[in-house]
Design a protein around this motif. Structure first.
Motif, PDB file in Angstrom:
ATOM      1  N   THR A  20       0.835  -1.202   0.000  1.00 33.72           N
ATOM      2  CA  THR A  20       0.000   0.000   0.000  1.00 33.72           C
ATOM      3  C   THR A  20       0.863   1.241   0.000  1.00 33.72           C
ATOM      4  O   THR A  20       0.598   2.189  -0.734  1.00 33.72           O
ATOM      5  CB  THR A  20      -0.928  -0.006   1.232  1.00 33.72           C
ATOM      6  OG1 THR A  20      -1.699  -1.200   1.197  1.00 33.72           O
ATOM      7  CG2 THR A  20      -1.836   1.197   1.229  1.00 33.72           C
ATOM      8  N   HIS A  84      -3.716  19.116  -3.965  1.00 32.71           N
ATOM      9  CA  HIS A  84      -4.742  18.091  -4.126  1.00 32.71           C
ATOM     10  C   HIS A  84      -6.051  18.491  -3.452  1.00 32.71           C
ATOM     11  O   HIS A  84      -6.124  19.491  -2.748  1.00 32.71           O
ATOM     12  CB  HIS A  84      -4.253  16.763  -3.540  1.00 32.71           C
ATOM     13  CG  HIS A  84      -3.928  16.857  -2.078  1.00 32.71           C
ATOM     14  ND1 HIS A  84      -2.696  17.282  -1.636  1.00 32.71           N
ATOM     15  CD2 HIS A  84      -4.675  16.608  -0.973  1.00 32.71           C
ATOM     16  CE1 HIS A  84      -2.699  17.275  -0.311  1.00 32.71           C
ATOM     17  NE2 HIS A  84      -3.887  16.884   0.119  1.00 32.71           N
ATOM     18  N   HIS A  86      -9.686  16.468  -1.522  1.00 34.15           N
ATOM     19  CA  HIS A  86     -10.188  15.226  -0.934  1.00 34.15           C
ATOM     20  C   HIS A  86     -11.665  15.038  -1.255  1.00 34.15           C
ATOM     21  O   HIS A  86     -12.409  14.446  -0.478  1.00 34.15           O
ATOM     22  CB  HIS A  86      -9.961  15.230   0.580  1.00 34.15           C
ATOM     23  CG  HIS A  86      -8.516  15.294   0.956  1.00 34.15           C
ATOM     24  ND1 HIS A  86      -7.661  14.231   0.793  1.00 34.15           N
ATOM     25  CD2 HIS A  86      -7.772  16.298   1.451  1.00 34.15           C
ATOM     26  CE1 HIS A  86      -6.442  14.588   1.199  1.00 34.15           C
ATOM     27  NE2 HIS A  86      -6.480  15.829   1.594  1.00 34.15           N
ATOM     28  N   ALA A 150     -15.519   6.576  -2.439  1.00 34.97           N
ATOM     29  CA  ALA A 150     -14.931   7.766  -3.075  1.00 34.97           C
ATOM     30  C   ALA A 150     -13.412   7.742  -2.962  1.00 34.97           C
ATOM     31  O   ALA A 150     -12.850   7.195  -2.008  1.00 34.97           O
ATOM     32  CB  ALA A 150     -15.460   9.035  -2.420  1.00 34.97           C
ATOM     33  N   GLU A 151     -12.725   8.355  -3.959  1.00 39.04           N
ATOM     34  CA  GLU A 151     -11.278   8.537  -3.866  1.00 39.04           C
ATOM     35  C   GLU A 151     -11.002   9.523  -2.735  1.00 39.04           C
ATOM     36  O   GLU A 151     -11.670  10.554  -2.640  1.00 39.04           O
ATOM     37  CB  GLU A 151     -10.706   9.095  -5.168  1.00 39.04           C
ATOM     38  CG  GLU A 151     -10.629   8.070  -6.271  1.00 39.04           C
ATOM     39  CD  GLU A 151      -9.854   8.614  -7.461  1.00 39.04           C
ATOM     40  OE1 GLU A 151      -8.616   8.721  -7.371  1.00 39.04           O
ATOM     41  OE2 GLU A 151     -10.514   8.945  -8.459  1.00 39.04           O
ATOM     42  N   LEU A 152     -10.011   9.229  -1.924  1.00 39.73           N
ATOM     43  CA  LEU A 152      -9.728  10.074  -0.770  1.00 39.73           C
ATOM     44  C   LEU A 152      -8.747  11.199  -1.076  1.00 39.73           C
ATOM     45  O   LEU A 152      -8.661  12.154  -0.326  1.00 39.73           O
ATOM     46  CB  LEU A 152      -9.218   9.228   0.397  1.00 39.73           C
ATOM     47  CG  LEU A 152     -10.225   8.211   0.905  1.00 39.73           C
ATOM     48  CD1 LEU A 152      -9.621   7.400   2.036  1.00 39.73           C
ATOM     49  CD2 LEU A 152     -11.514   8.885   1.344  1.00 39.73           C
ATOM     50  N   LYS A 153      -7.985  11.076  -2.164  1.00 39.94           N
ATOM     51  CA  LYS A 153      -7.049  12.135  -2.546  1.00 39.94           C
ATOM     52  C   LYS A 153      -6.929  12.150  -4.061  1.00 39.94           C
ATOM     53  O   LYS A 153      -6.688  11.120  -4.682  1.00 39.94           O
ATOM     54  CB  LYS A 153      -5.665  11.903  -1.944  1.00 39.94           C
ATOM     55  CG  LYS A 153      -4.663  12.980  -2.326  1.00 39.94           C
ATOM     56  CD  LYS A 153      -3.291  12.701  -1.734  1.00 39.94           C
ATOM     57  CE  LYS A 153      -2.329  13.784  -2.136  1.00 39.94           C
ATOM     58  NZ  LYS A 153      -1.147  13.297  -2.775  1.00 39.94           N
ATOM     59  N   VAL A 154      -7.134  13.340  -4.627  1.00 40.01           N
ATOM     60  CA  VAL A 154      -7.003  13.499  -6.063  1.00 40.01           C
ATOM     61  C   VAL A 154      -6.045  14.666  -6.300  1.00 40.01           C
ATOM     62  O   VAL A 154      -6.344  15.816  -5.951  1.00 40.01           O
ATOM     63  CB  VAL A 154      -8.364  13.778  -6.737  1.00 40.01           C
ATOM     64  CG1 VAL A 154      -8.185  13.998  -8.239  1.00 40.01           C
ATOM     65  CG2 VAL A 154      -9.334  12.635  -6.462  1.00 40.01           C
TER      66      VAL A 154
END
Length: 159
Positions: A20, A84, A86, A150-154
Motif C-alpha cells: 500500500t 490536491h 479530498h 470515493a477517492e480520498l485524494k485526487v
C-alpha cells in the motif's frame, strides 16, 4: 499451529502495508529497493513525496453512504505533497511526529508541530503540504469521513 497462523497473519499485514505504501508513492517494491541500493537506478530524481498506510475503514452505521477511514501519512525529510483535493471528504489531520507546513484554499500558510491538528472542509483545495525538515521525517494521523467508495485524494492535474 497457532504461532504459525499468527506469523503468517503478521507477514500478510506487513506485506499489505508495504504494498500500500509503495502504491501510494507510485513505486513498486522492486523500484524502491533498487533506488535505495543504487541511486543511479532511478532515471530522474523525483522530489520526495508522502506515503499513506491505511489503518481502519468502517461504514458509519448512523450516516447512510458515508465511511470513516484512518491512515498514517509519512513525509520523508524534505517531502512535499502535490496540491490536491479530498473530494467531498471531511478531513482531520493530527501531527504525530515532526513539523508540517500546510495551506488550504486561500488561508494563510500554517506550521503544525507534533501534537497539533487541523481540519479540512469538503471540497477544500490543499495547495501546500510539506515536511519542513531536511533531516527528520514527519508523520500524520489522517481521518476521512467520505462517501463510501470515493477517492480520498485526487492530485491537481497540472502538478
Amino acid at each position: 499451529m497457532i504461532r504459525t497462523r499468527l506469523a503468517v497473519g503478521v507477514l500478510a499485514v506487513a506485506t499489505l502495508a508495504g504494498a500500500t505504501a509503495c502504491a501510494a508513492s507510485g513505486q513498486t517494491a522492486a523500484s524502491q529497493t533498487a533506488a535505495a541500493t543504487n541511486p543511479a537506478a532511478t532515471p530522474t530524481a523525483k522530489p520526495a513525496t508522502e506515503s499513506l498506510t491505511p489503518l481502519a475503514q468502517q461504514a458509519l452505521p448512523n450516516v447512510q453512504g458515508k465511511t470513516f477511514t484512518s491512515a498514517i501519512v509519512e513525509f520523508p525529510p524534505g517531502a512535499r505533497a502535490a496540491p490536491h483535493r479530498h473530494g467531498d471528504a471531511f478531513v482531520y489531520a493530527y501531527v504525530l511526529e515532526g513539523t508540517v507546513r500546510s495551506q488550504v484554499d486561500d488561508k494563510p500558510v500554517t506550521t503544525f508541530r507534533a501534537g497539533e491538528n487541523w481540519t479540512e472542509q469538503p471540497g477544500a483545495h490543499h495547495v501546500l503540504t510539506e515536511n519542513t525538515s531536511a533531516t527528520e521525517r514527519a508523520r500524520l494521523l489522517v481521518v476521512f469521513v467520505a462517501a463510501t467508495g470515493a477517492e480520498l485524494k485526487v492530485d491537481d492535474p497540472h502538478h
